[in-house]
Scaffold this active site. Structure first.
Site, mmCIF file in Angstrom:
data_model
loop_
_atom_site.group_PDB
_atom_site.id
_atom_site.type_symbol
_atom_site.label_atom_id
_atom_site.label_comp_id
_atom_site.label_asym_id
_atom_site.label_seq_id
_atom_site.Cartn_x
_atom_site.Cartn_y
_atom_site.Cartn_z
ATOM 1 C CD GLU A 46 -2.661 1.028 2.680
ATOM 2 O OE1 GLU A 46 -3.621 1.793 2.815
ATOM 3 O OE2 GLU A 46 -2.342 0.158 3.529
ATOM 4 C CE LYS A 115 -7.243 1.193 3.517
ATOM 5 N NZ LYS A 115 -6.029 1.555 4.299
ATOM 6 C CB CYS A 170 -4.533 -1.980 4.104
ATOM 7 S SG CYS A 170 -3.785 -2.278 5.746
ATOM 8 N N GLY A 350 -13.625 -61.008 10.305
ATOM 9 C CA GLY A 350 -12.639 -61.932 9.784
ATOM 10 C C GLY A 350 -11.249 -61.333 9.943
ATOM 11 C CB VAL A 351 -8.687 -61.572 12.406
ATOM 12 C CG1 VAL A 351 -9.530 -60.547 13.154
ATOM 13 C CG2 VAL A 351 -8.871 -62.950 13.006
ATOM 14 N N GLY A 353 -4.513 -61.170 10.028
ATOM 15 C CA GLY A 353 -3.150 -60.791 10.394
ATOM 16 C C GLY A 353 -2.619 -59.677 9.517
ATOM 17 N N GLY A 354 -3.510 -59.098 8.689
ATOM 18 C CA GLY A 354 -3.126 -57.981 7.834
ATOM 19 C C GLY A 354 -3.579 -56.648 8.409
ATOM 20 C CG ASP A 356 -7.214 -53.159 4.863
ATOM 21 O OD1 ASP A 356 -6.593 -52.133 5.189
ATOM 22 O OD2 ASP A 356 -7.409 -53.488 3.674
ATOM 23 C CG ASN A 451 -27.429 -65.051 9.788
ATOM 24 O OD1 ASN A 451 -27.460 -65.550 8.681
ATOM 25 N ND2 ASN A 451 -27.599 -63.751 9.970
ATOM 26 C CD1 TRP A 470 -6.486 -55.921 -3.529
ATOM 27 C CD2 TRP A 470 -6.394 -56.427 -5.697
ATOM 28 N NE1 TRP A 470 -5.603 -56.964 -3.667
ATOM 29 C CE2 TRP A 470 -5.536 -57.296 -5.004
ATOM 30 C CE3 TRP A 470 -6.514 -56.567 -7.079
ATOM 31 C CZ2 TRP A 470 -4.777 -58.279 -5.631
ATOM 32 C CZ3 TRP A 470 -5.754 -57.551 -7.713
ATOM 33 C CH2 TRP A 470 -4.912 -58.383 -6.996
ATOM 34 C CE1 TYR A 473 -20.825 -56.421 -7.237
ATOM 35 C CE2 TYR A 473 -21.873 -58.580 -7.139
ATOM 36 C CZ TYR A 473 -21.963 -57.193 -7.243
ATOM 37 O OH TYR A 473 -23.189 -56.598 -7.353
#
Length: 638
Positions: A46, A115, A170, A350-351, A353-354, A356, A451, A470, A473
């Site tokens: 300015e 301004k 300003c 479901g496990v 060991g990875g 996710d 269930n 990945w 389906y």
């Protein structure tokens, strides 16, 4: 200007108060240096042509006459320069004095923006000398140029669609109804501010907050340039605090006192994309505005802007830890609501060991703690088959014990073998049927156990896998609530690392660390000498690349050529250009071809600004054609 980038500069020259000749030379030097470094929008402070602190000298005709002469000098200096330059100066018009900005390009004076808000409080007494500018522009003659004079002026580039620049001075930034707001609503994507903001304790942080928040609220680039060394220090001190921001992110700042030039590469195309995707952003309201064209030569902007290789993961450790805690809370509270609504007391996971399934277990444990439920109600099911290794099996068991959950083992080899017999699949034929049959058998086991236990199957698949398709389906693709569906793979790793570092349990931390060191794999092919034989990233590409592509395609709307350009910068020295392009082609092909899996995803919480849920962010037809993207990809490999 290639890909919508424009380099901007905030230039604070060292000046002398009330010496336009000296200041003109300093300004011209600043223009030359910034222009030679690629800047095409240049902003000066300015009243920098005279100095902001001239006081009553502003009323002297000699100073004003000299200022006009030096403005003509600066204008002529820009001849041949394909740039837009803003210079702060006092200008007398119709017997009144205005504090404003001269907009100059290629040897021409384009406009004068006065301004609007003239402060007369605290240390400011501008109202003693200056008159507020009127909004609607009128034509005036300055140094032989007939130009618009008013605040409601936009300057529009001819060779960069979407680049429209609005200017404020300003105090305009501090006002309740800023000129910048009007400019943005009229279509400005870049706002510049010529400022002389003196330094007081804490004012720099407040100033940065203002610029950052305004750029976010107005979805705009913002170039703020303030007066520095050379101004009078009789009563106040100016620090030359310059800031360049884009849509809530500060690209560059100058913190130390003195005089300095900073540069920032604004992405005009991304700003236009953001406004386009926000249906609450109104159409341009241009009534009363004057648009002034200016020329920009077609050229590629030399980028100094850096793109981190992991856009989903904060670089700074403290922020990363805060983000991890917040994401775990989002996941846990989302799952908590689902359990509270259904009345279920059992989670079935479901496990493997990875990574996710580990994150899903950690989230479930947090959820049960929030619900004051016994963690024994979390049923971790390990289902060894043809590709299971001792390492992942042992880690799945150790993790379950460390968290105090219930472990159930269902060996599915025999069931899958019977299924192969039923459908005529040779067991030594390791094709996609061989792999997917195992994934679908595991999902059937989980659903039926749920269930049996009146429980919910918690999905473990992450957003990166969903983006690439990945997932099998109706196999691991399906669950009753997918807690990881909004978390990309690169972030999954950091979430597990964060838990390992903060859990305070040596055994749990040890198993989490070993899981982090295990190669990512679906383990659907037999191991080789006891080791994982099927590594996901060897097959579909590095997840850090795919997460990078995913973020900038969906969140920023980058086309393939622009995405390739910044990926080469972000991963320079880590991946050859040919490898980046190879996996980018894989990403686009899989992203388009696998939408049918995302179109029927289970519920799951959104945790960040990118999501692929068909009910949330990504409403994409399953049979969309990628021909336009493919054409651009092919051009990159030529």
């Amino acid at each position: 200007m290639e890909h919508g980038f424009i380099k901007t500069a905030a230039v604070t020259p060292k000046i002398k108060v009330a010496d336009p000749a000296y200041n003109s030379a300093a300004i011209c030097q600043g223009i030359r240096e910034a222009y030679d470094k690629g800047a095409r929008i240049l902003v000066f402070p300015e009243l920098c042509l005279t100095g902001y602190t001239c006081g009553d000298l502003f009323l002297q005709g000699r100073l004003l006459e000299e200022t006009r002469i030096r403005l003509q000098e600066i204008t002529a200096f820009t001849a041949g320069m394909s740039a837009l330059v803003f210079i702060g100066l006092p200008l007398e018009q119709d017997g009144k004095l205005y504090n404003g900005a001269a907009a100059i390009s290629d040897g021409r004076l384009l406009a004068f923006i006065p301004k609007r808000y003239i402060p007369a409080y605290g240390e400011f007494y501008e109202a003693r000398h200056f008159t507020p500018g009127s909004r609607r522009a009128v034509s005036v003659s300055v140094n032989g140029f007939t130009i618009p004079f008013g605040t409601d002026i936009l300057l529009e580039a001819d060779h960069l669609p979407g680049l429209r620049v609005g200017c404020e001075i300003c105090e305009d930034l501090w006002a309740a109804q800023t000129p910048g707001t009007d400019h943005a609503l009229a279509g400005a994507t870049v706002l510049v501010n010529l400022s002389a903001s003196n330094e007081t304790i804490g004012k720099d942080a407040y100033r940065e907050m203002l610029v950052k928040s305004v750029s976010a609220r107005l979805v705009a680039g913002y170039v703020y340039c303030s007066a520095g060394e050379g101004e009078s220090t009789q009563d106040v001190v100016f620090g030359g605090h310059n800031i360049i921001a884009e849509n809530g992110v500060i690209l560059e700042r100058k913190k130390e006192f003195g005089c300095e030039t900073i540069f920032g590469d604004l992405d005009i195309n991304r700003l236009c994309f953001e406004r386009r995707r926000m249906n609450t952003w109104p159409p341009a309201q241009t009534e009363g505005y004057t648009t002034v064209p200016f020329h920009l030569k077609r050229e590629e902007t030399r980028l100094t802007r850096k793109y981190g290789s992991m856009p989903f993961v904060p670089d700074e450790e403290t922020e990363r830890a805060r983000r991890c805690e917040e994401i775990l809370s989002i996941q846990s509270y989302g799952l908590k609501k689902r359990f509270a609504h259904t009345g279920c007391k059992t989670a079935v996971i479901g496990v493997s060991g990875g990574l996710d399934s580990t994150l899903a277990l950690l989230v479930a444990a947090r959820t049960f703690d929030l619900l004051s439920l016994d963690r024994q109600g979390i049923l971790a099911v390990t289902m060894p088959c043809f590709g299971t290794t001792d390492r992942t099996y042992d880690n799945a068991c150790r993790l379950t014990r460390s968290l105090g959950l219930t472990l159930e083992e269902v060996d599915i080899k025999e069931a899958v073998g019977i299924h192969f017999r039923d459908i005529g699949q040779a067991q030594d034929c390791h094709d996609v049927t061989y792999e997917n049959a195992q994934a679908r058998e595991r999902t059937q086991v989980l659903m039926d156990i749920a269930n049996r236990e009146n429980g919910l199957v918690i999905g473990t698949g992450d957003m990166s896998e969903l983006a690439l398709g990945w997932a099998t389906y109706n196999g691991d693709h399906m669950s009753m609530y997918g807690v990881n569906s909004g978390v990309p793979k690169t972030l999954v790793r950091h979430l597990v690392r964060y838990y390992a570092d903060t859990c305070g349990d040596r055994e749990l931390s040890s198993v989490l660390t070993d899981i982090l060191d295990t190669p990512v794999s679906p383990e659907l092919l037999p191991p080789v000498e006891g080791n994982i034989s099927q590594k996901t990233e060897d097959l579909v590409g590095p997840y850090e690349l795919h997460d990078f592509f995913l973020y900038y395609m969906l969140r920023a709307g980058f086309p393939p050529a622009k995405l390739y350009r910044i990926a080469r910068q972000a991963f320079a020295g880590r991946y050859p250009d040919s490898v980046i392009l190879q996996w980018m082609q894989t990403f686009y092909r899989r992203f388009f071809s696998q939408q049918f899996k995302r179109s029927c995803l289970p519920d799951g919480p959104k945790v960040g600004s990118v999501a692929v849920s068909p009910r949330g962010d990504l409403r994409m037809p399953s049979d969309a054609c990628m021909a336009a993207w493919q054409a651009e990809l092919e051009s990159l490999s030529q």
